[in-house]
Scaffold this active site. Structure first.
Site, PDB file in Angstrom:
ATOM      1  N   ASP A 283       0.873  -1.167   0.000  1.00 17.36           N
ATOM      2  CA  ASP A 283       0.000   0.000   0.000  1.00 17.36           C
ATOM      3  C   ASP A 283       0.920   1.230   0.000  1.00 17.36           C
ATOM      4  O   ASP A 283       2.152   1.118   0.084  1.00 17.36           O
ATOM      5  CB  ASP A 283      -0.961  -0.010   1.202  1.00 17.36           C
ATOM      6  CG  ASP A 283      -2.175   0.895   0.945  1.00 17.36           C
ATOM      7  OD1 ASP A 283      -2.102   1.755   0.036  1.00 17.36           O
ATOM      8  OD2 ASP A 283      -3.178   0.775   1.659  1.00 17.36           O
TER       9      ASP A 283
HETATM   10  C1  NOJ Z   1      -3.852   4.045   0.202  1.00 15.95           C
HETATM   11  C2  NOJ Z   1      -5.061   3.172   0.339  1.00 15.95           C
HETATM   12  O1  NOJ Z   1      -5.006   2.465   1.558  1.00 15.95           O
HETATM   13  C3  NOJ Z   1      -5.236   2.178  -0.785  1.00 15.95           C
HETATM   14  O2  NOJ Z   1      -6.465   1.537  -0.642  1.00 15.95           O
HETATM   15  C4  NOJ Z   1      -5.100   2.859  -2.115  1.00 15.95           C
HETATM   16  O3  NOJ Z   1      -5.311   1.949  -3.155  1.00 15.95           O
HETATM   17  C5  NOJ Z   1      -3.733   3.501  -2.209  1.00 15.95           C
HETATM   18  N1  NOJ Z   1      -3.597   4.489  -1.150  1.00 15.95           N
HETATM   19  C6  NOJ Z   1      -3.480   4.150  -3.560  1.00 15.95           C
HETATM   20  O4  NOJ Z   1      -4.199   5.302  -3.693  1.00 15.95           O
END
Ligand code: NOJ
Length: 751
Positions: A283
């Site tokens: 993530d």
């Molecule tokens: C953080 C989020 O937790 C995740 O779900 C998301 O896909 C990513 N950022 C990318 O934006």
């Protein structure tokens, strides 16, 4: 001449064989593996690490191009302009040494331009077709600008509505989430990944993120292995079975181990047990966040731990490109580990067909908001709305209603009704309830619009007074309340689940006019709405319904459509009851409703008089609405429930048949639900677990015999020895319209 003919025949036969090879997925897969090896053999370590590097668009195309030319970027997220995407792909394909295309990613969560209901709303449909069609619409629109990878579906089980990200998933139940999540994977990826309208799915957040302690986003989780396997892992396994191309690790540390450094989940479970052949991305900066967790000492340690644990690509924290060269030199990360990661990434790029053609038609924006997409969004919104109350059949509104007051901050809030994770959906395309009702009723019904509050958190005595005045002149009051989109989603946890601002006061004041109040709630989570339910004649719960929420609600209010949504998550009476979910264990002292509540407790009561049961003195144990609950304008009757056998062996399949009858006045759809309880196990088992569901549409008076089949193998769970087994013994079974009703049946599983 004969030789020539023979030669031609051979050519013809060869071409037949090669055609057969092209259309055979196995041969394609072999060919892809060969191409990967050829490419890998030419790559420098730096080029390999480049593939493992994902950046968020810098905005400045020259800077990105410079890095792409050197082979230092494998994927870019947050780039949505097809002209720029083509330009970047051009640099990759024409100006970089190895001509490896870029994988363009975006959070296309519940639609790209056409916004479907939030995933929690889609889950309320209990209709995998809605989820699949919605994801297909999203894929068609997103791929038209060159996006070929979405960070969805989110299949985190969420049992605490304080957690803002409950909006992004399918709720509390592993089976419902598995079915809906798999449907979304199929919708995003289409029939074949290499179709130009397919986008790679990325089930997330692996794993346990939804169990954040206290519902506070990013918080630690404590999920022991058995619960992880019985509750949190199944939707991810279902996503792998549906062919998900990629996975994303989660932010949380579970029992002390951040997912991005957890080789047990990434290597043992995901790859060895489930045979996953795609790639894993972190993530956002979750590799370097292992430093904050206190799990990695510095960026170098973080890179080492992430890659060795089984991460293939790093999102935006750049430790792989910076630190892995030294780590490889020092022998702390094997080059073979890097090679495996690069293989996994290249495999998906090949399967997406990006090596053949990474470009898009820059003028294909005609697919955005296509009529069929809007139809799918409207149908999804209709099915997602849950009728929680309908006293004296106030709904649907009929011809006797000549004047309606439309009130509340969500009646005409085009941006807010789209919900969380909407970067690309344009609010000017949103149809709000106000606009849709005006269109539907024309001049047959007089509409007095007085929002009272202009946004959900607003407090305004003057506004409330104006709305009340409007209500006095109406036959019925339609009040649209809920949450602005920013109140749910990532980082938007709440400690108070009551309606925000003066919305509660607004409903109380409207109810006092004596006019029938129909409350429509558009929100990102279940809210504690007991007071508002009591004060309203009817309540429709619509999670943020998206672009076509207005027409869907207008149709439902005036009976052009009939509600069929069911709660995908338990509604607590008060925030203090959370986490609250139907599939809990029984405890040694289950409450049965005979316990004394605070108000009934005598002054000076003796210590044993309070029931000694598992409940809250001030809030009991019952939810406001149980999982799977939802009314219709018509009524349904379940009868004649029969099991194919009362005693089954582990390899058998249980058949369950029943009659479902529409006993009311409207054609309607009931979601029939099959629950099972394993009575005694080597470990305690939930009081009920959803095992099957079906949407059944019936005309008034129609009766249909419906059947479910359930292989006994699906009663397996991770037992005391941490093996997935079916344990022989007694089972309870219910066929019902929600998780609390229905008459218990029983059957046995024997050795
Ligand atoms: C953080 C989020 O937790 C995740 O779900 C998301 O896909 C990513 N950022 C990318 O934006």
């Amino acid at each position: 001449m004969k030789v020539y003919k023979f030669f031609l025949l051979c050519l013809f036969l060869l071409s037949l064989i090669s055609c057969a090879q092209v259309s055979n997925p196995k041969n394609d897969a072999v060919a892809i593996e060969q191409k990967i090896e050829v490419l890998l053999s030419k790559m420098t370590l730096e080029e390999k690490l480049g593939q493992m590097n994902q950046i968020s668009s810098y905005g400045n195309i020259e800077d990105m191009s410079r890095l792409i030319k050197k082979g230092e970027i494998g994927s870019i997220l947050n780039e949505v302009d097809p002209v720029r995407i083509n330009a970047l792909q051009h640099v990759a394909m024409e100006e970089s040494r190895l001509r490896i295309p870029i994988l363009i990613a975006r959070d296309v969560i519940h639609g790209f331009k056409t916004i479907l209901p939030i995933p929690l709303g889609q889950a309320a449909t209990f209709d995998p077709k809605v989820a699949e069609d919605g994801a297909r619409v999203a894929a068609i629109e997103a791929s038209a600008v060159g996006i070929r990878w979405t960070f969805a579906p989110m299949v985190d089980i969420a049992r605490d509505p304080r957690w803002g990200r409950i909006a992004e998933g399918c709720g509390e139940d592993p089976y419902l989430t598995s079915v809906m999540g798999a449907a979304m994977v199929r919708g995003f990826q289409g029939d074949s990944l290499n179709s130009p309208t397919s986008i790679a799915a990325c089930p997330k957040h692996f794993v346990g993120y939804g169990a954040a302690e206290g519902g506070r986003d990013y918080n630690s989780t404590f999920i022991p292995e058995r619960r992880l396997r019985n509750v949190y892992l199944p939707p991810f396994e279902a996503a792998v079975k549906a062919g998900a191309a990629t996975f994303m690790t989660s932010f949380n540390d579970n029992d002390g181990v951040p997912s991005t450094g957890n080789s047990f989940i990434l290597r043992e479970v995901l790859r060895k047990e489930w045979g996953f052949k795609g790639f894993v991305v972190t993530d956002w900066a979750s590799a370097t966040e292992m430093i904050n967790h206190g799990f990695a000492a510095d960026p170098k340690d973080a890179a080492m731990k992430a890659v060795n644990a089984g991460v293939d690509m790093e999102m935006v924290s750049y430790t792989f490109v910076k630190e892995l060269p030294d780590l490889v030199k020092e022998g702390k990360v094997k080059e073979s580990t890097i090679d495996e990661a690069v293989r996994d990434i290249l495999r998906i790029k090949f399967r997406l067909g990006l090596f053949d053609d990474p470009y898009v038609d820059e003028k294909k924006d005609t697919v955005m908001y296509a009529p069929s997409h809007l139809d799918a969004a409207k149908q999804a919104a209709i099915e997602s709305v849950i009728l929680l109350k309908n006293d004296k059949e106030v709904l649907p509104l009929n011809a006797s209603v000549k004047t309606v007051a439309i009130v509340g901050p969500m009646a005409d809030a085009p941006y807010e009704q789209m919900g969380t994770w909407v970067f690309d959906g344009d609010k000017t395309h949103t149809e709000t309830p106000l606009k849709a009702i005006q269109e539907l009723v024309g001049n047959k019904v007089r509409i007095i619009y007085e929002p009272g509050l202009t946004y959900s958190r607003e407090k305004s005595e003057v506004g409330v007074a104006k709305a009340v005045e409007a209500a006095r002149h109406a036959d019925v009051v339609l009040v649209f309340v809920g949450e602005e989109s920013i109140l749910s989603g990532e980082a938007h946890s709440l400690a108070d689940l009551n309606l925000q601002g003066d919305q509660g006061t607004l409903i109380t004041s409207l109810a006092k006019t004596g006019k029938p109040v129909v409350t429509v709630i558009m929100a990102g989570r279940p809210l504690t709405i007991g007071k508002e339910v009591n004060e309203s004649a009817a309540v429709l719960y619509s999670f943020h319904p998206g672009t076509m929420g207005g027409p869907a609600l207008a149709d439902l209010l005036w009976g052009k459509a009939v509600p069929s949504g069911k709660t995908p998550v338990t509604f607590p009476t008060t925030v203090g009851q959370t986490p609250l979910y139907y599939a809990h264990n029984n405890t040694g002292r289950p409450a049965d409703g005979t316990e004394l509540l605070l108000s009934e407790t005598p002054v000076g009561a003796g210590q044993t008089s309070l029931g000694c049961r598992s409940y809250y003195l001030d809030a009991g144990f019952k939810p406001l609405f149980p999982f799977g609950y939802g009314l219709s304008y018509t009524t349904f009757k379940f009868s004649n429930i029969k099991l194919s056998a009362n005693s089954l062996k582990k390899n058998d399949t249980l058949g369950v048949t029943f009659d479902l009858e529409n006993t009311g006045k409207y054609e309607g759809t009931e979601v029939a639900q099959l629950y099972v309880q394993d009575k005694v196990g080597s470990v305690t088992r939930p009081v009920k677990e959803l095992k099957r569901f079906a949407r059944v549409t019936l005309k008034p008076g129609e009766k249909r015999n419906v059947s479910f089949t359930l292989p006994v193998s699906e009663l397996a769970f991770w037992n005391i020895d941490m093996n997935k087994v079916v344990e022989p013994g007694d089972f309870g079974l219910w066929v019902s319209s929600d998780s609390r009703s229905g008459k218990e049946m029983s059957f046995k599983v024997v050795d």
